[in-house]
Design an enzyme around this catalytic site. Structure first.
Site, PDB file in Angstrom:
ATOM      1  N   GLU A 334       0.691  -1.064  -0.086  1.00 43.32           N
ATOM      2  CA  GLU A 334      -0.109   0.040  -0.105  1.00 43.32           C
ATOM      3  C   GLU A 334       0.956   1.195  -0.050  1.00 43.32           C
ATOM      4  O   GLU A 334       0.792   2.016  -0.870  1.00 43.32           O
ATOM      5  CB  GLU A 334      -0.710   0.079   1.367  1.00 43.32           C
ATOM      6  CG  GLU A 334      -1.537   1.203   1.291  1.00 43.32           C
ATOM      7  CD  GLU A 334      -2.456   1.389   2.635  1.00 43.32           C
ATOM      8  OE1 GLU A 334      -3.409   2.057   3.011  1.00 43.32           O
ATOM      9  OE2 GLU A 334      -1.791   0.627   3.757  1.00 43.32           O
ATOM     10  N   HIS A 335       1.710   1.456   0.969  1.00 40.53           N
ATOM     11  CA  HIS A 335       2.626   2.481   1.302  1.00 40.53           C
ATOM     12  C   HIS A 335       4.198   2.045   1.035  1.00 40.53           C
ATOM     13  O   HIS A 335       4.443   1.054   1.614  1.00 40.53           O
ATOM     14  CB  HIS A 335       2.510   3.180   2.492  1.00 40.53           C
ATOM     15  CG  HIS A 335       1.360   3.643   2.995  1.00 40.53           C
ATOM     16  ND1 HIS A 335       0.880   5.027   2.644  1.00 40.53           N
ATOM     17  CD2 HIS A 335       0.213   3.136   3.569  1.00 40.53           C
ATOM     18  CE1 HIS A 335      -0.282   5.131   3.065  1.00 40.53           C
ATOM     19  NE2 HIS A 335      -0.633   4.216   3.762  1.00 40.53           N
TER      20      HIS A 335
END
Length: 441
Positions: A334-335
């Protein structure tokens, strides 16, 4: 810190390496079984079920059929409860988020002349109604309100509603109400979890039915979205938080450890991995963690320690940076932070990451709250096919075609050839000589 999960990629079997990329919501069977009755209750009982679940599951006191929707008085009160510096930080973030998404917004319509006399293009119009989910269980998230409302308002969605779990007092988090008002959204429902997804999908006496729901949530929310995907568009797959820190030998392991904790502190179901080719960085990170934990609140220490000592987080040492980048792509985080003094050199090697933050001055914190790009991102390897929440997630695209008498003959000729080949007589007739009797001179 020998209890922190520590892996060397070269020592892992293919099965062990595959285990590292699993997320907390990879297997939703338990949650799907549990949310089924919740969904059915909301569908059949409406507001009464929402009040019951809010009281039983969210432990909210004072929730009634008459106050499921935040009142104007509650909005006004929120501005008196939130400190002015927090309000200004929300204003600052909203301004940057709006600026970013205004640049991202597509042209309302474009047409290109594909051959002389024939035009094709796209038209973008807003979705009529969208539900914005803002979680609360492990904290309050006005930032999620900012991120979901920003592109929605730029897209000019006419009917927007925020769904968020009520607190123990039966009210909406005050900063969330402030963010909603400053963003321009006035409908906020005190409903969370699987029951919020069901309410948005079916509607109730108080809740207006929505065509789509967006926003991150727990496995309960993810499971409900999956079950109701045939009733409401569930948007991008946004579950529990996850981060991957990709670090080379040019940075401090203490810095890598600090940034590793940013998403690990969200909850015990988060995922957080430091991936590095440097044993020095890995060792420094291990040594630095106790010091960072000493500066965190007890609950966040508990959450992040659970993550980093379990199966969903820790430190991974790669053979070299090529091996490290390959693992990042396999994981599809995601990040992703690329911690390096030469971060741009690795950017071309990264293909699967929803958000890529470059250099030592771009921690996830800045991206989550203030920079502008959307922080509602696909999780559970969704980055392999999905991107961040955007203006286009709140819009529907229609293809536009316009053919003039000048462009018609060549198009008709080729269309008829293919229609005849595929055996569609009506397709062929519509572009044959038969059409001429109906065309204007």
């Amino acid at each position: 810190m020998t209890d922190v999960t520590y892996k060397v990629l070269a020592d892992l079997s293919p099965e062990e390496r595959a285990d590292l990329v699993k997320r907390s919501e990879t297997d939703l069977s338990f949650f799907i079984e549990k949310v089924g009755p919740i969904i059915e209750a909301v569908k059949t009982e409406g507001d009464a079920a929402l009040v019951r679940f809010g009281t039983e599951l969210d432990k909210a006191k004072g929730l009634t059929l008459d106050n499921l929707k935040a009142s104007e008085e509650e909005f006004e009160e929120a501005f008196t409860l939130v400190e002015e510096e927090v309000i200004e930080a929300i204003r600052f973030g909203i301004a940057n988020i709006r600026t970013f998404h205004e640049e991202q917004a597509p042209e309302p319509m474009w047409l290109k002349e594909v051959i002389p006399g024939a035009f094709a293009g796209d038209r973008f119009t807003p979705i009529e109604s969208v539900a914005l989910y803002v979680p609360r269980g492990k904290g309050s998230f006005p930032s999620v309100t900012m991120m979901t409302t920003g592109p929605a308002v730029v897209a000019k969605v006419p009917n927007l509603a925020i769904f968020t779990p009520p607190g123990p007092d039966g009210k909406v988090d005050a900063a969330t109400l402030v963010a909603a008002r400053l963003a321009g959204v006035s409908t906020v429902y005190k409903v969370g979890g699987a029951q919020a997804v069901a309410a948005a999908a079916f509607g109730t006496e108080t809740v207006k039915r929505a065509q789509k729901i967006v926003g991150p949530g727990s496995p309960w929310v993810v499971a409900a979205k999956r079950l109701l995907s045939g009733v409401i568009d569930p948007g991008l797959p946004a579950g529990p938080s996850e981060v991957m820190i990709l670090a080379d030998d040019t940075v401090s392991g203490g810095l890598a450890a600090m940034d590793l904790l940013i998403e690990a502190e969200h909850g015990p179901d988060s995922s957080a991995w430091l991936v590095t080719s440097s044993e020095r960085v890995a060792k420094e990170a291990l040594e630095a963690l106790p010091g960072h934990w000493a500066n965190m609140t007890e609950q966040r220490v508990e959450f992040s320690r659970t993550v980093l000592t379990g199966k969903s987080g820790g430190i991974v040492v790669a053979r070299d940076m090529d091996d490290a980048c390959a693992f990042v792509n396999e994981y599809a985080p995601e990040h992703l932070e690329i911690l390096s003094t030469k971060a741009f050199e690795y950017l071309g090697s990264i293909t699967n990451a929803a958000e890529i933050l470059l250099g030592t001055h771009t921690p996830v914190s800045i991206a989550n709250f203030a920079l502008g790009p959307n922080a509602v991102l696909p999780t559970s390897a969704g980055a392999k096919t999905w991107g961040p929440l955007s203006v286009q997630d709140f819009m529907r695209r229609s293809s536009i075609g316009y053919v003039t008498p000048k462009g018609y003959p060549d198009l008709a000729k080729n269309a008829k050839i293919l229609a005849d080949y595929e055996g569609f007589s009506s397709h062929a007739n519509a572009v044959s000589e038969l059409r001429k009797q109906y065309l204007e001179d």
